[in-house]
Design a protein around this motif. Structure first.
Motif, short mmCIF file in Angstrom:
data_model
loop_
_atom_site.label_atom_id
_atom_site.label_comp_id
_atom_site.label_asym_id
_atom_site.label_seq_id
_atom_site.Cartn_x
_atom_site.Cartn_y
_atom_site.Cartn_z
N CYS A 39 0.78 -1.33 0.00
CA CYS A 39 0.03 0.15 0.21
C CYS A 39 0.92 1.29 -0.07
N ARG A 40 0.49 2.50 -0.29
CA ARG A 40 0.75 3.71 -0.19
C ARG A 40 0.42 4.32 1.06
N GLN A 41 1.59 4.73 1.89
CA GLN A 41 1.27 5.53 2.99
C GLN A 41 1.05 6.92 2.59
N ILE A 42 -0.07 7.57 3.32
CA ILE A 42 -0.71 8.78 2.93
C ILE A 42 -0.26 9.78 4.03
N GLY A 43 0.70 10.50 3.76
CA GLY A 43 1.27 11.61 4.95
C GLY A 43 2.09 10.90 5.88
N LYS A 44 2.51 11.34 6.88
CA LYS A 44 3.44 10.96 7.86
C LYS A 44 2.54 10.38 9.18
N PRO A 45 2.90 9.32 9.86
CA PRO A 45 2.33 9.00 11.12
C PRO A 45 2.11 10.18 12.09
N SER A 46 1.18 10.47 12.78
CA SER A 46 0.77 11.54 13.69
C SER A 46 1.88 10.92 14.79
N GLU A 47 2.57 12.31 15.18
CA GLU A 47 3.45 11.92 16.46
C GLU A 47 2.97 11.97 17.70
N LEU A 48 1.41 12.42 17.66
CA LEU A 48 0.54 12.52 18.75
C LEU A 48 0.28 11.09 19.12
N ASP A 49 -0.44 10.74 18.35
CA ASP A 49 -1.12 9.27 18.69
C ASP A 49 -0.83 8.07 17.74
N GLY A 50 0.11 8.40 16.87
CA GLY A 50 0.70 7.40 15.88
C GLY A 50 -0.29 7.17 14.70
N SER A 51 -1.50 7.80 14.53
CA SER A 51 -2.35 7.67 13.72
C SER A 51 -1.96 7.55 12.07
N THR A 52 -2.45 6.43 11.38
CA THR A 52 -1.87 6.45 9.87
C THR A 52 -3.18 6.18 8.97
N THR A 53 -2.73 6.34 7.79
CA THR A 53 -3.77 6.23 6.72
C THR A 53 -2.75 5.97 5.49
N ARG A 54 -3.49 4.45 4.93
CA ARG A 54 -2.84 4.14 3.86
C ARG A 54 -3.90 3.73 2.67
N ALA A 55 -3.35 3.81 1.31
CA ALA A 55 -4.29 3.55 0.23
C ALA A 55 -3.92 2.30 -0.18
N CYS A 56 -4.60 1.52 -0.64
CA CYS A 56 -4.02 0.01 -1.44
C CYS A 56 -5.10 -0.05 -2.71
N SER A 57 -4.32 -0.80 -3.69
CA SER A 57 -5.12 -1.50 -4.75
C SER A 57 -5.93 -2.42 -4.60
N GLY A 58 -7.12 -2.38 -4.97
CA GLY A 58 -8.19 -3.31 -4.95
C GLY A 58 -8.68 -3.95 -6.24
N LYS A 59 -9.84 -4.41 -6.43
CA LYS A 59 -10.13 -5.09 -7.90
C LYS A 59 -10.90 -4.05 -8.81
N ASP A 60 -10.75 -4.26 -9.69
CA ASP A 60 -11.63 -3.50 -10.73
C ASP A 60 -11.62 -1.81 -10.53
N GLY A 61 -10.30 -1.56 -10.35
CA GLY A 61 -10.08 -0.11 -10.24
C GLY A 61 -10.49 0.60 -8.71
N LEU A 62 -10.70 -0.13 -7.79
CA LEU A 62 -11.22 0.26 -6.50
C LEU A 62 -9.82 0.45 -5.88
N LEU A 63 -10.12 1.24 -5.05
CA LEU A 63 -9.03 1.61 -3.94
C LEU A 63 -9.44 1.42 -2.59
N VAL A 64 -8.64 0.76 -1.69
CA VAL A 64 -9.27 0.19 -0.23
C VAL A 64 -8.25 1.60 0.72
N LEU A 65 -9.10 2.10 1.33
CA LEU A 65 -8.55 3.28 2.43
C LEU A 65 -8.50 2.52 3.70
N ILE A 66 -7.56 2.60 4.23
CA ILE A 66 -7.21 2.05 5.75
C ILE A 66 -6.96 3.08 6.71
N ALA A 67 -7.48 3.63 7.66
CA ALA A 67 -6.93 4.71 8.64
C ALA A 67 -7.14 4.17 9.84
N GLU A 68 -6.12 4.24 10.69
CA GLU A 68 -6.00 3.92 12.16
C GLU A 68 -5.76 5.09 12.89
#
Length: 202
Positions: A39-68
């Protein structure tokens, strides 16, 4: 004689067309990964709480977004990151700490996916391990895909149901395409176990 041969030929052709049409309508599964290396990391992990967001390739041109954020995840799908972030699935947070596994099962008719199935782990504070950390309980989440909104359709407790994978696939096939996000309630499939109880806490 020629008419008979022609009729037989047409009959064979129609059977072949019918078989091809049936094959095109076959529902099946394929898989993709949401692991950090895939997946592709979006931005930098938050220094406050370590929150992250990444985008991953799915099927049929769809994108999977995962945020923690705060040890809780959301998983959403869209044609792009902005669309995925605006879907109902991007606004569903389970109350206990949780995480999703990195394998996504895509249910599709031919090459057109209509639902995903993903295993989640929900923290159970009432069941600590020897170090005092909560053990997790596994649950399968069925999520419907476009056209239409992206949202959770069904939950299957993976511990309480020995055939959880089969139940989740059947729920995806039976309910995802006709599910009305925001109107229909998420379905609890099979035996309601601890993971589903934790996930539906409010």
């Amino acid at each position: 004689m020629m008419n008979r041969i022609t009729c037989i030929g047409l009959a064979v052709l129609m059977i072949c067309i019918g078989l091809n049409s049936a094959a095109a309508q076959t529902v099946g599964s394929t898989y993709t990964s949401t692991g950090p290396k895939d997946c592709r990391q979006i931005g930098k992990p938050s220094e406050l709480d370590g929150s992250t967001t990444r985008a991953c390739s799915g099927k049929d041109g769809l994108l999977v977004l995962i945020a923690e954020d705060d040890l809780r995840e959301i998983v959403s799908i869209g044609r792009n990151r902005k669309q995925a972030a605006e879907e109902p699935a991007a606004k569903v947070w389970f109350a206990p700490f949780n995480s999703s596994e990195t394998t996504i099962e895509w249910r599709a008719v031919g090459a057109k996916p209509f639902a995903i199935i993903q295993r989640w782990h929900i923290a159970d504070n009432a069941d600590p391990d020897k170090q005092g950390r909560p053990n997790t309980k596994a649950m399968l989440v069925v999520t419907r895909l476009p056209p239409g909104p992206v949202c959770h359709v069904a939950y299957v407790d993976a511990i309480a149901n020995p055939t959880a994978n089969e139940l989740a696939r059947k729920a995806a096939d039976d309910f995802a395409r006709g599910f009305a996000c925001g109107k229909d309630e998420v379905k609890i499939i099979g035996t309601r176990g601890r993971a589903v109880e934790l996930a539906t806490m409010r």
